[in-house]
Design a protein around this motif. Structure first.
Motif, PDB file in Angstrom:
ATOM      1  N   LEU A  80       0.822  -1.209   0.000  1.00 55.59           N
ATOM      2  CA  LEU A  80       0.000   0.000   0.000  1.00 55.59           C
ATOM      3  C   LEU A  80       0.858   1.261   0.000  1.00 55.59           C
ATOM      4  CD1 LEU A  80      -2.731  -1.073   2.569  1.00 55.59           C
ATOM      5  CD2 LEU A  80      -3.113  -0.554   0.154  1.00 55.59           C
ATOM      6  N   LEU A  81       1.889   1.267   0.814  1.00 55.05           N
ATOM      7  CA  LEU A  81       2.767   2.434   0.879  1.00 55.05           C
ATOM      8  C   LEU A  81       3.558   2.601  -0.413  1.00 55.05           C
ATOM      9  CD1 LEU A  81       4.050   2.154   4.562  1.00 55.05           C
ATOM     10  CD2 LEU A  81       2.381   3.780   3.639  1.00 55.05           C
ATOM     11  N   ALA A  82       3.927   1.484  -1.027  1.00 52.67           N
ATOM     12  CA  ALA A  82       4.634   1.560  -2.308  1.00 52.67           C
ATOM     13  C   ALA A  82       3.728   2.159  -3.380  1.00 52.67           C
ATOM     14  CB  ALA A  82       5.112   0.172  -2.732  1.00 52.67           C
ATOM     15  N   ALA A  83       2.454   1.753  -3.368  1.00 58.68           N
ATOM     16  CA  ALA A  83       1.498   2.308  -4.328  1.00 58.68           C
ATOM     17  C   ALA A  83       1.315   3.797  -4.104  1.00 58.68           C
ATOM     18  CB  ALA A  83       0.160   1.585  -4.192  1.00 58.68           C
ATOM     19  N   GLU A  84       1.260   4.187  -2.852  1.00 61.65           N
ATOM     20  CA  GLU A  84       1.098   5.592  -2.503  1.00 61.65           C
ATOM     21  C   GLU A  84       2.273   6.428  -3.003  1.00 61.65           C
ATOM     22  OE1 GLU A  84       0.865   8.101   1.651  1.00 61.65           O
ATOM     23  OE2 GLU A  84       0.004   6.093   1.571  1.00 61.65           O
ATOM     24  N   ASP A  85       3.438   5.840  -3.015  1.00 60.41           N
ATOM     25  CA  ASP A  85       4.654   6.535  -3.459  1.00 60.41           C
ATOM     26  C   ASP A  85       4.931   6.346  -4.942  1.00 60.41           C
ATOM     27  OD1 ASP A  85       5.089   7.444  -0.905  1.00 60.41           O
ATOM     28  OD2 ASP A  85       6.401   5.785  -0.353  1.00 60.41           O
ATOM     29  N   ASP A  86       3.962   5.789  -5.684  1.00 57.60           N
ATOM     30  CA  ASP A  86       4.137   5.534  -7.115  1.00 57.60           C
ATOM     31  C   ASP A  86       5.340   4.638  -7.389  1.00 57.60           C
ATOM     32  OD1 ASP A  86       1.952   7.058  -7.677  1.00 57.60           O
ATOM     33  OD2 ASP A  86       3.074   8.870  -8.145  1.00 57.60           O
ATOM     34  N   ASP A  87       5.557   3.691  -6.502  1.00 61.38           N
ATOM     35  CA  ASP A  87       6.671   2.751  -6.658  1.00 61.38           C
ATOM     36  C   ASP A  87       6.279   1.668  -7.663  1.00 61.38           C
ATOM     37  OD1 ASP A  87       8.601   0.733  -6.351  1.00 61.38           O
ATOM     38  OD2 ASP A  87       8.872   1.190  -4.229  1.00 61.38           O
ATOM     39  N   ARG A  88       7.119   1.447  -8.661  1.00 64.79           N
ATOM     40  CA  ARG A  88       6.809   0.464  -9.698  1.00 64.79           C
ATOM     41  C   ARG A  88       6.940  -0.977  -9.218  1.00 64.79           C
ATOM     42  NH1 ARG A  88       6.463   2.268 -14.905  1.00 64.79           N
ATOM     43  NH2 ARG A  88       6.859   4.481 -15.220  1.00 64.79           N
ATOM     44  N   ASN A  89       7.442  -1.184  -8.025  1.00 66.36           N
ATOM     45  CA  ASN A  89       7.632  -2.541  -7.532  1.00 66.36           C
ATOM     46  C   ASN A  89       6.421  -3.071  -6.752  1.00 66.36           C
ATOM     47  OD1 ASN A  89      10.304  -2.791  -8.543  1.00 66.36           O
ATOM     48  ND2 ASN A  89      11.039  -1.511  -6.848  1.00 66.36           N
ATOM     49  N   VAL A  90       5.263  -2.526  -7.014  1.00 68.64           N
ATOM     50  CA  VAL A  90       4.052  -2.998  -6.352  1.00 68.64           C
ATOM     51  C   VAL A  90       3.668  -4.365  -6.914  1.00 68.64           C
ATOM     52  CG1 VAL A  90       1.607  -2.529  -6.008  1.00 68.64           C
ATOM     53  CG2 VAL A  90       3.249  -0.648  -5.954  1.00 68.64           C
ATOM     54  N   GLU A  91       3.232  -5.266  -6.040  1.00 66.46           N
ATOM     55  CA  GLU A  91       2.798  -6.599  -6.460  1.00 66.46           C
ATOM     56  C   GLU A  91       1.344  -6.516  -6.916  1.00 66.46           C
ATOM     57  OE1 GLU A  91       3.487  -9.103  -3.134  1.00 66.46           O
ATOM     58  OE2 GLU A  91       5.667  -8.817  -3.164  1.00 66.46           O
ATOM     59  N   VAL A  92       1.160  -6.422  -8.208  1.00 67.51           N
ATOM     60  CA  VAL A  92      -0.155  -6.154  -8.770  1.00 67.51           C
ATOM     61  C   VAL A  92      -1.164  -7.233  -8.419  1.00 67.51           C
ATOM     62  CG1 VAL A  92      -1.430  -5.804 -10.918  1.00 67.51           C
ATOM     63  CG2 VAL A  92       0.861  -4.817 -10.650  1.00 67.51           C
ATOM     64  N   ARG A  93      -0.808  -8.483  -8.631  1.00 68.00           N
ATOM     65  CA  ARG A  93      -1.761  -9.570  -8.372  1.00 68.00           C
ATOM     66  C   ARG A  93      -2.172  -9.615  -6.901  1.00 68.00           C
ATOM     67  NH1 ARG A  93       1.342 -14.493 -11.095  1.00 68.00           N
ATOM     68  NH2 ARG A  93       3.061 -13.360 -10.106  1.00 68.00           N
ATOM     69  N   ALA A  94      -1.203  -9.417  -6.030  1.00 69.38           N
ATOM     70  CA  ALA A  94      -1.507  -9.435  -4.595  1.00 69.38           C
ATOM     71  C   ALA A  94      -2.449  -8.292  -4.226  1.00 69.38           C
ATOM     72  CB  ALA A  94      -0.215  -9.333  -3.784  1.00 69.38           C
ATOM     73  N   MET A  95      -2.273  -7.158  -4.877  1.00 71.34           N
ATOM     74  CA  MET A  95      -3.123  -6.006  -4.587  1.00 71.34           C
ATOM     75  C   MET A  95      -4.561  -6.270  -5.014  1.00 71.34           C
ATOM     76  SD  MET A  95      -1.273  -3.550  -3.211  1.00 71.34           S
ATOM     77  CE  MET A  95      -1.359  -1.840  -3.730  1.00 71.34           C
ATOM     78  N   ILE A  96      -4.724  -6.876  -6.175  1.00 66.41           N
ATOM     79  CA  ILE A  96      -6.073  -7.192  -6.643  1.00 66.41           C
ATOM     80  C   ILE A  96      -6.728  -8.202  -5.708  1.00 66.41           C
ATOM     81  CG2 ILE A  96      -7.442  -8.169  -8.519  1.00 66.41           C
ATOM     82  CD1 ILE A  96      -5.331  -7.167 -10.465  1.00 66.41           C
ATOM     83  N   ASP A  97      -5.998  -9.233  -5.338  1.00 68.30           N
ATOM     84  CA  ASP A  97      -6.523 -10.235  -4.410  1.00 68.30           C
ATOM     85  C   ASP A  97      -6.942  -9.601  -3.088  1.00 68.30           C
ATOM     86  OD1 ASP A  97      -6.179 -12.321  -6.187  1.00 68.30           O
ATOM     87  OD2 ASP A  97      -4.188 -12.853  -5.450  1.00 68.30           O
ATOM     88  N   PHE A  98      -6.127  -8.680  -2.609  1.00 66.21           N
ATOM     89  CA  PHE A  98      -6.410  -8.011  -1.339  1.00 66.21           C
ATOM     90  C   PHE A  98      -7.686  -7.172  -1.452  1.00 66.21           C
ATOM     91  CE2 PHE A  98      -5.412  -4.327   1.572  1.00 66.21           C
ATOM     92  CZ  PHE A  98      -5.648  -5.008   2.752  1.00 66.21           C
ATOM     93  N   GLN A  99      -7.804  -6.458  -2.550  1.00 63.55           N
ATOM     94  CA  GLN A  99      -8.996  -5.646  -2.781  1.00 63.55           C
ATOM     95  C   GLN A  99     -10.252  -6.518  -2.774  1.00 63.55           C
ATOM     96  OE1 GLN A  99      -9.114  -2.363  -3.180  1.00 63.55           O
ATOM     97  NE2 GLN A  99     -10.938  -1.848  -4.371  1.00 63.55           N
ATOM     98  N   LEU A 100     -10.189  -7.626  -3.460  1.00 64.17           N
ATOM     99  CA  LEU A 100     -11.335  -8.517  -3.546  1.00 64.17           C
ATOM    100  C   LEU A 100     -11.657  -9.147  -2.198  1.00 64.17           C
ATOM    101  CD1 LEU A 100     -10.461 -10.128  -6.962  1.00 64.17           C
ATOM    102  CD2 LEU A 100     -12.510  -8.809  -6.474  1.00 64.17           C
ATOM    103  N   ARG A 101     -10.633  -9.450  -1.462  1.00 62.23           N
ATOM    104  CA  ARG A 101     -10.860 -10.080  -0.161  1.00 62.23           C
ATOM    105  C   ARG A 101     -11.580  -9.117   0.784  1.00 62.23           C
ATOM    106  NH1 ARG A 101      -6.923 -14.196   2.990  1.00 62.23           N
ATOM    107  NH2 ARG A 101      -8.242 -14.531   4.821  1.00 62.23           N
ATOM    108  N   LEU A 102     -11.149  -7.878   0.804  1.00 60.37           N
ATOM    109  CA  LEU A 102     -11.823  -6.883   1.634  1.00 60.37           C
ATOM    110  C   LEU A 102     -13.258  -6.674   1.163  1.00 60.37           C
ATOM    111  CD1 LEU A 102      -9.063  -4.135   2.115  1.00 60.37           C
ATOM    112  CD2 LEU A 102      -9.769  -5.908   3.732  1.00 60.37           C
ATOM    113  N   ALA A 103     -13.448  -6.653  -0.156  1.00 59.96           N
ATOM    114  CA  ALA A 103     -14.787  -6.447  -0.698  1.00 59.96           C
ATOM    115  C   ALA A 103     -15.745  -7.551  -0.274  1.00 59.96           C
ATOM    116  CB  ALA A 103     -14.729  -6.370  -2.228  1.00 59.96           C
ATOM    117  N   GLY A 104     -15.230  -8.750  -0.056  1.00 59.28           N
ATOM    118  CA  GLY A 104     -16.078  -9.867   0.325  1.00 59.28           C
ATOM    119  C   GLY A 104     -16.288 -10.009   1.814  1.00 59.28           C
ATOM    120  N   MET A 105     -15.626  -9.195   2.624  1.00 63.63           N
ATOM    121  CA  MET A 105     -15.748  -9.313   4.074  1.00 63.63           C
ATOM    122  C   MET A 105     -17.054  -8.708   4.584  1.00 63.63           C
ATOM    123  SD  MET A 105     -11.980  -8.507   5.675  1.00 63.63           S
ATOM    124  CE  MET A 105     -10.606  -9.634   5.478  1.00 63.63           C
ATOM    125  N   ALA A 106     -17.618  -9.342   5.581  1.00 64.93           N
ATOM    126  CA  ALA A 106     -18.783  -8.799   6.266  1.00 64.93           C
ATOM    127  C   ALA A 106     -18.329  -7.714   7.239  1.00 64.93           C
ATOM    128  CB  ALA A 106     -19.513  -9.908   7.019  1.00 64.93           C
TER     129      ALA A 106
END
Length: 421
Positions: A80-106
Motif C-alpha cells: 500500500l505504501l509503495a502504491a502511494e509513493d508511485d513505486d513500480r515494484n508494487v505486487e499487482v496480483r496481490a493487490m487485486i486479491d487483497f482488494q477482492l478479499r476486503l470487498a467480500g468481508m462482512a
C-alpha cells in the motif's frame, strides 16, 4: 484528499478502475465492483497476469475469505505504501486479491481486521495505510460504527481518515438522516470541529456539512435550507461547492441553485454560478451548462458569470491538450452570444490570454493570431483590448505592442500602448 496512485508495468492496466478505487469514489456495492473487475480484466487481455485466486474471487463473491487464511498485514502495508509513493515494484496480483478479499468481508470481519491490526508491531504509516483501505469498505457496511470508532482522528488526519469519515456521514445520512444530523450536531457542540484554517473556518466541518446536505438536498429543500442557514454566511458557499455538482440529479441541481440564491451572500452568488459552470463544461462542449442555466431560469448576471468561467475553462483545457482552433473559437462565440450578449468579444479576448499564459504548444503568438483573426471577422476591437490587458500580454511586450497597433480606434489604441510601456 489523499488518493492512491499506482504506476506499474503493463500489468497496471488491470488495475485501472480495480485497485485505484480512490477514496473519492463511492463504492456502489461489491457486486458492481466485481463486475467492473471482470470487464477490466477481459478488456485488457491480461488474464495471464492475474492469479487463479483472483479469477475465483471475481466469479464467487465472498469466497476469497473462505478457508480462514490469514492476511499478511505487514507485507500488504508495504504494498500500500509503495502504491502511494508511485513505486513500480508494487505486487499487482496481490493487490487485486487483497482488494477482492476486503470487498467480500462482512461488517464483523472488517472490524476484526481493524482490531487485529491495532495489536501488530507496525509503524504509524503502515497501520494508517491498512486502516484507510479497510475503512473504505467499512464506511459502506456500517458508517455509524466507522464514525464512532475513528471520531478522534477527524481533525488530526483530515486528508485521509477525516475525509473518509465525511463520506461516512453522507452514507449514514442516506439511511438515517435524523440520527446522522444529531450525531454531527453533538460533535460540533463538543468542540470536535474547532480546528480552523487561516480564514477562520473548519475545513472538516465544511466536508461533514456537505455530506449531510447532499442527503437532504433532493428530498427536503426546507430542511436543507435550515441546515445551511445555521452556518455562518462566509461558510455557506464553501459547503455547497464541496458537493460534486455533476453527480446531483436535475432536481438536486435546482435545489442547489435555490439555496445559492437564498442563502449565499449576494456578492458571492455569481461566483457560485461560475463554479457550477466550471464543473459542467466538458470535452463535449456547452450543452450541460446551457441545460442547467435554462432549467433554473438564470438571470443575465448569473449567465454572464457562468459564461466567463466556461470560456476560460474550455480554452484552457484545449490549450493544455494541444491547442485552440479557429473552429473552437467560432463555437464558443456562438454560445456566448446567447448566454452573455454584448460581452462575447471581451470574454474571448480575456480567455485566450489566460489560455496562453500556461505556455506549452499554445503560447502567446498562437493566441495573438486567433485574437487578431477574431477582430478582423467581427470588426470589434474589444477582443484585442481584453487580450492585451492580461498578464500574458505584459509578459510578451514586443509582440503585444505589435498587436496593439492593429486596434482600429485611435484613442483606444494609444491607451493600450501606454499601458504596455
Amino acid at each position: 484528499m489523499k488518493i492512491i496512485h499506482l504506476i506499474a508495468p503493463a500489468a497496471s492496466l488491470v488495475l485501472i478502475g480495480v485497485w485505484n478505487l480512490s477514496l473519492s469514489r463511492s463504492i456502489s456495492g461489491v457486486e458492481n465492483d466485481n463486475g467492473v473487475i471482470r470487464k477490466k480484466i477481459s478488456a485488457t487481455g491480461a488474464a495471464g497476469n492475474v492469479s487463479e485466486s483472483t479469477r475465483a474471487s471475481v466469479a464467487s463473491r465472498g469466497n476469497s475469505t473462505n478457508g480462514k487464511q490469514g492476511i499478511d498485514w505487514k507485507h500488504m502495508s508495504g504494498n500500500l505504501l509503495a502504491a502511494e509513493d508511485d513505486d513500480r515494484n508494487v505486487e499487482v496480483r496481490a493487490m487485486i486479491d487483497f482488494q477482492l478479499r476486503l470487498a467480500g468481508m462482512a461488517r464483523e470481519e472488517l472490524i476484526a481486521a481493524l482490531d487485529e491490526i491495532s495489536t501488530l508491531d507496525l509503524s504509524d504509516a503502515e497501520r494508517g495505510a491498512l486502516e484507510q483501505k479497510i475503512l473504505e469498505f467499512l464506511v459502506k457496511k456500517d458508517p455509524q460504527y466507522a464514525l464512532d470508532r475513528f471520531v478522534d482522528r477527524i481533525e488530526s488526519e483530515p486528508d485521509t481518515i477525516g475525509w473518509q469519515l465525511s463520506n461516512a456521514m453522507k452514507e449514514w445520512a442516506k439511511k438515517d438522516r435524523a440520527s446522522a444530523g444529531a450525531w454531527l450536531d453533538s460533535q460540533i457542540a463538543g468542540g470536535k470541529f474547532e480546528s480552523r484554517t487561516l480564514d477562520g473556518n473548519s475545513e472538516m466541518r465544511v466536508q461533514f456539512e456537505s455530506g449531510l446536505l447532499e442527503s437532504i438536498l433532493g428530498s427536503d429543500l426546507t430542511a436543507a435550507g435550515n441546515r445551511l442557514a445555521a452556518l455562518p454566511e462566509d461558510q455557506r458557499r464553501e459547503v455547497l461547492e464541496n458537493l460534486s455538482f455533476p453527480e446531483l440529479s436535475a432536481g438536486e441541481q435546482k435545489s442547489y441553485a435555490a439555496l445559492v440564491r437564498q442563502l449565499v451572500p449576494a456578492d458571492e452568488r455569481e461566483g457560485s454560478f461560475a463554479h457550477i459552470a466550471d464543473q459542467l463544461v466538458d470535452e463535449n462542449g456547452y450543452d450541460k451548462v446551457s441545460g442547467f442555466l435554462d432549467s433554473v431560469s438564470a438571470n443575465p448576471e448569473e449567465r454572464a458569470a457562468a459564461a466567463m468561467q466556461v470560456a476560460e475553462s474550455r480554452l484552457g483545457n484545449l490549450a493544455s491538450d494541444g491547442g485552440v482552433t479557429q473552429g473552437e473559437i467560432d463555437s464558443l462565440r456562438t454560445w456566448l452570444d446567447k448566454q452573455a450578449p454584448g460581452q462575447t468579444d471581451g470574454i474571448i479576448g480575456k480567455s485566450l490570454a489566460e489560455a496562453a499564459q500556461d505556455g506549452g504548444d499554445f503560447g502567446f503568438s498562437e493566441a495573438s493570431q486567433l485574437a487578431l483573426g477574431y477582430q478582423k471577422t467581427s470588426g470589434s476591437d474589444e477582443v484585442l483590448i481584453a487580450f492585451l490587458k492580461s498578464y500574458s500580454a505584459h509578459s510578451n511586450l514586443e509582440e503585444a505592442r505589435h498587436l496593439a497597433e492593429m486596434i482600429s480606434d485611435e484613442k483606444r489604441r494609444e491607451a493600450v500602448l501606454r499601458d504596455l510601456e
